[in-house]
Scaffold this motif. Structure first.
Motif, short mmCIF file in Angstrom:
data_model
loop_
_atom_site.label_atom_id
_atom_site.label_comp_id
_atom_site.label_asym_id
_atom_site.label_seq_id
_atom_site.Cartn_x
_atom_site.Cartn_y
_atom_site.Cartn_z
N GLU A 114 2.47 -7.38 6.26
CA GLU A 114 3.76 -7.30 7.03
C GLU A 114 4.98 -7.40 6.37
O GLU A 114 5.82 -8.25 6.82
CB GLU A 114 3.47 -7.53 8.55
N LEU A 115 5.29 -6.92 5.11
CA LEU A 115 6.21 -7.16 4.38
C LEU A 115 6.85 -5.81 3.66
O LEU A 115 6.15 -4.98 3.43
CB LEU A 115 5.32 -8.02 3.29
N ARG A 116 8.07 -6.19 3.49
CA ARG A 116 8.74 -5.14 2.77
C ARG A 116 9.34 -5.35 1.50
O ARG A 116 9.77 -6.60 1.58
CB ARG A 116 10.01 -4.52 3.68
N SER A 161 1.08 8.78 -4.70
CA SER A 161 1.22 10.32 -4.48
C SER A 161 2.42 10.50 -3.39
O SER A 161 3.05 11.56 -3.77
CB SER A 161 0.00 10.81 -4.09
N GLY A 162 2.80 9.72 -2.65
CA GLY A 162 3.75 9.91 -1.77
C GLY A 162 5.20 10.08 -2.63
O GLY A 162 6.11 10.42 -1.77
N ALA A 163 5.15 9.69 -3.65
CA ALA A 163 6.53 9.70 -4.20
C ALA A 163 6.91 10.99 -4.86
O ALA A 163 8.23 11.32 -5.14
CB ALA A 163 6.56 8.81 -5.46
N GLU A 168 0.85 -1.14 -0.02
CA GLU A 168 0.10 0.13 0.14
C GLU A 168 0.86 1.41 -0.14
O GLU A 168 0.54 2.36 -0.45
CB GLU A 168 -0.99 0.15 1.51
N MET A 169 2.11 1.23 0.34
CA MET A 169 2.82 2.25 0.50
C MET A 169 4.26 2.37 0.11
O MET A 169 4.86 1.48 0.17
CB MET A 169 2.80 2.51 2.10
N LEU A 170 4.49 3.31 -0.46
CA LEU A 170 6.04 3.69 -0.84
C LEU A 170 6.69 4.36 0.35
O LEU A 170 6.44 5.54 0.49
CB LEU A 170 5.97 4.44 -2.27
N VAL A 171 7.55 3.85 1.05
CA VAL A 171 8.11 4.43 2.31
C VAL A 171 9.37 5.59 1.79
O VAL A 171 9.70 6.08 2.47
CB VAL A 171 8.70 3.58 3.46
N ASP A 172 10.25 4.81 0.67
CA ASP A 172 11.27 5.75 0.34
C ASP A 172 11.70 5.37 -1.14
O ASP A 172 11.27 4.46 -1.76
CB ASP A 172 12.47 4.94 1.45
N LEU A 173 12.18 6.36 -1.63
CA LEU A 173 12.76 6.39 -2.76
C LEU A 173 13.95 7.35 -2.71
O LEU A 173 14.02 8.40 -2.43
CB LEU A 173 11.87 6.99 -3.94
N LEU A 190 6.28 -0.93 1.23
CA LEU A 190 5.72 -1.48 2.42
C LEU A 190 4.32 -1.98 2.40
O LEU A 190 3.60 -1.24 1.68
CB LEU A 190 5.84 -0.54 3.53
N SER A 191 4.22 -3.22 2.66
CA SER A 191 2.77 -3.91 2.92
C SER A 191 2.35 -3.86 4.33
O SER A 191 2.84 -4.64 4.97
CB SER A 191 2.60 -5.05 2.09
N ILE A 192 1.27 -3.09 4.40
CA ILE A 192 0.85 -3.20 5.85
C ILE A 192 0.06 -4.37 6.15
O ILE A 192 0.26 -5.02 7.25
CB ILE A 192 0.20 -1.91 6.10
#
Lengths: 453, 179, 156
Positions: free
Chosen positions: B98-100, B122-124, B68-73, B93-95
């Motif tokens: 619980e996986l990266r 959008s967070g990118a 669901e989430m892009l934590v870092d680029l 990150l998959s909430i």
């Protein structure tokens, strides 16, 4: 009005309202390409506004003509922007239509400096990023280096790390409450928050030597053991701070002014949080129980009992409640860690990584050589790359380290929570009142050192 | 699998090297959609090596698989260490699971155009602007690719390895007025 | 006032001394918190250290109302024009305290992003060392500034 607006300016000899170039307000805030993009298309506008994700309330016909919109600039020198954040806000009357955070005013180039410091010097650098939670920065850097090295730590070092970082979470949340209160007008909250933070800082100063920017947690353990009478200090903190937290709850929890200023203000939904990479208390206030301490435990934090507070509405009030509850949970972890603190060494006995004790240097030639090598050349880390993340008071704090086998990182990148959280600010502020801006910014609790690095 | 290669002889295997796939079901499902991505775990973490033109497709597949989430680029500069100098690094990150997952995409210095992932996450947005600012990577399809940390008129991309390490004089033109 | 050399019947004082006294007793500070030092500056102003004892607790948001700028933290290349503009907007007489290693010399960050010492942009009267300086250090810096103004060492 439309004719006048598009008339050739050279032919206008008297200045009439509406004769100016329609973009003149935009131009006057120009700083190169950092001005707001013009409203070319609806899709473009929605992206700027942060509405492209879920909220499509703002339709085409709602957009006022340009001359009814006003762009005001807030910051970078402003008392309520928590440092040097600058925001361009486009207003229609008192309603915020679009906003754009402009950052970089505290860009320190730490990722560049990090490439010329050895692995042992790295925490000195990263601790100055998020200056309200310096120990978390040191911890995540050290964990990433240890992941690359593949070493284990003695149990006391791990427990000390948990004790110190959770205390740091309390002090950081106290400042968040203090500044949040100050921005909304509750000045007494600011004085109280800083007063109780002093108690924790006094313990930090006694243990690490500094009030902030400690450089205490290092690859291989911690820099020094806890002071001799540390249990009394922890007892003192656990005795003095909880009554104060109850006092804050009396002061704010049901305070009608506080609730009026914070309820249903700066709302963000769970979907928007996920789309904009928002983590930490802001994500939990929106209804997710995501906490890295539970999902990907680090430093043996799974051995302590604590709960993850969750909000419902994702507004400023829920974020405040989540922070208060997290203070209680962190104090509980501190209590458990102090009670179950194991005896033993506070750093690894691998002499290639941790320097030898001072007394050994006088006795052993080998210890002297190790000491010299560690503090001049530094230790080598095997080639590879690793990303390690922990739950800082603001969200997911990650360290991405690349080693080429030398004694300095090839690349040191920190994934800082405030940087990502700040992207969600336009979403929170769209279609809200201008007076709620400071409440919304404060509830995100951005630390600009964390944003700009 | 490595043992089989040795027993059967290396000639046949060299022609069609057996492709290693991750054990984890979700990651395996992503890997099976693309023939060009390579499974390269690093210090116990899940990593895919991705050709740079496939970045958006792989991210799209990961997004559909539950990340669901892009934590870092971010970007790494392997100056004079590798033939393709830059490497784009994306942490997902998959909430729910619980996986990266980390994607690494080599980018050569003479073609620094990379597809933007802002349409998916959008967070990118800020992260890609930062990568453009500090490394000079160009993200095709980014809505507002401008400098984010440095002033607009700044020369060069400071986190590149061939950019100077020490301080530069104050760029601000009013600085000489100090009395 | 009653001094052997003064003519009797006249109230005479050293006008400069009165002026200096007035300047030091109500010194308003413009908030220029940048980084870690800003937190220590806020802690100095808050209850525990209580800067109000020296008549210094008023932090003004507007430079027009302030006569002291405490540059608390690292000054980036992007922030330099802003800092100079805020300084220019302050009315005379005005003083500057450079708080912390980063503001004074660039500190440990000898790189492209930072101005290596805020004295390249604005004239500085007092340098407070430390990273970050504790509240005691900052108070010492402020009191030193008061002393220097009183003694006429810093004339504005």
């Amino acid at each position: 009005m439309t004719d006048q607006r598009h008339r050739d300016k050279r032919n206008v000899d008297v200045w009439l309202t509406g004769t100016e170039d329609p973009d003149w307000l935009v131009e006057s805030t120009d700083e190169g390409a950092q001005k707001m993009a013009s409203q070319e298309t609806t899709a473009r506008l929605l992206e700027q506004e942060g509405l492209a994700v879920a909220d499509d309330r703002l339709l085409d016909e709602d957009i006022a003509p340009d001359d009814e919109l006003m762009i005001i600039n807030m910051g970078p020198q402003h008392p309520s922007t928590h440092g040097v954040l600058r925001i361009n806000i486009e207003l229609e009357g008192e309603i915020i239509r679009r906003s754009k955070p402009i950052i970089g005013y505290l860009h320190t180039g730490m990722e560049k400096t990090g490439e010329e410091l050895t692995w042992l010097q790295g925490p000195t650098n990263v601790t100055r990023m998020d200056y309200l939670a310096p120990l978390h920065n040191e911890l995540v850097f050290s964990l990433a280096v240890e992941q690359l090295l593949g070493i284990d730590l003695p149990p006391r070092a791990v427990a000390i790390r948990v004790l110190m970082t959770e205390l740091n979470r309390v002090s950081s949340h106290l400042v968040a409450l203090a500044t949040n209160g100050m921005d909304i007008g509750a000045i007494s909250m600011m004085l109280y928050g800083f007063r109780d933070r002093e108690r924790i800082l006094a313990f930090f100063e006694k243990t690490t030597g500094l009030r902030m920017n400690h450089n205490y947690i290092r690859p291989g353990g911690v820099a020094a053991d806890l002071p001799p009478d540390w249990q009394e200090d922890i007892e003192f903190i656990l005795e003095k701070v909880p009554p104060r937290i109850l006092e804050y709850e009396d002061l704010l929890k049901a305070n009608p002014i506080w609730m009026g200023r914070t309820k249903d203000v700066g709302v963000i939904t769970l979907e928007e949080c996920l789309a904009y990479s928002v983590t930490g208390p802001t994500l939990r206030a929106a209804g997710s129980d995501w906490d890295l301490r539970k999902a990907f435990p680090y430093s043996g934090i799974e051995n302590y009992h604590f709960e993850v507070p969750v909000g419902e509405h994702g507004d400023v009030y829920d974020r405040y409640r989540v922070r208060i509850e997290e203070i209680w949970q962190s104090l509980s972890i501190v209590k458990q860690a102090a009670e179950s603190m194991p005896e033993g060494d506070y750093k690894t006995d691998d002499r290639k990584i941790a320097p030898p004790p001072r007394a050994r240097i006088d006795e052993s030639m080998e210890a002297l050589i190790h000491h010299f090598k560690i503090y001049t050349e530094g230790f080598q880390v095997p080639e590879g790359e690793a990303y390690v993340a922990i739950e800082s008071p603001r969200g997911e704090l990650g360290a991405y380290l690349v080693s080429d086998g030398g004694s300095r990182p090839l690349r040191m990148h920190m994934r800082t929570p405030s940087f990502a959280n700040l992207q969600a600010l336009p979403v929170m502020m769209a279609d809200s009142m201008i007076a709620d801006t400071v409440a919304t910014i404060a509830s995100l609790d951005p630390v600009l050192g964390d944003v700009d690095r | 699998m490595a043992g089989d290669q040795i027993v059967e002889g290396s000639e046949e295997q060299a022609e069609t090297p057996a492709r290693t796939l991750p054990d984890q079901a979700i990651l395996r499902s992503i890997a099976e959609q693309f023939t060009d991505i390579e499974w390269a775990p690093s210090t116990g973490q899940d990593v895919f090596m991705v050709p740079k033109d496939l970045v958006r497709d792989v991210v799209q597949a990961a997004s559909e698989a539950g990340f669901e989430m892009l934590v870092d680029l971010t970007v790494t500069d392997y100056f004079r260490r590798r033939s393709s100098r830059f490497e784009l690094v994306i942490n997902l990150l998959s909430i729910q699971h619980e996986l990266r997952l980390r994607l690494r995409a080599p980018v050569p210095v003479d073609d620094v155009r990379v597809p933007s992932v802002v349409p998916i996450y959008s967070g990118a947005n800020f992260y890609e602007r930062e990568a453009f600012d500090l490394f000079g990577l160009i993200f095709d399809g980014h809505p507002d690719l401008t400098r984010i940390l440095m002033p607009d008129e700044w020369d060069g991309h400071p986190l590149r390895k061939d950019y100077g390490m020490s301080s530069v004089p104050v760029q601000f033109k009013g600085s000489h007025q100090v009395k | 006032m009653a001094h052997p050399t003064n003519p009797p019947g006249f109230l005479l004082a050293n006008l400069d001394k009165v002026r200096h006294w007035a300047q030091t007793r109500s010194m308003f500070t413009v908030t220029f918190g940048l980084a870690c030092c800003a937190i220590e500056m806020m802690a100095t102003g808050a209850g525990h250290y209580d800067l109000a004892r020296f008549g210094m607790e008023v932090f003004r948001a507007s430079p027009r109302q302030a006569d002291l700028m405490i540059v608390a933290g690292r000054v980036s290349q992007k922030m330099a024009p802003v800092l100079r503009q805020v300084y220019d907007q302050m009315p005379e007489p005005k003083w500057v305290i450079s708080m912390g290693a980063c503001a004074s010399t660039g500190g440990m960050f000898n790189n492209y992003a930072l101005v290596q010492g805020v004295d390249q942009i604005v004239p500085v009267d007092i340098y407070v060392p430390g990273c970050p300086p504790g509240p005691q250090s900052l108070m010492h810096g402020i009191l030193t500034l008061h002393d220097k103004i009183m003694s006429g060492e810093i004339a504005h």
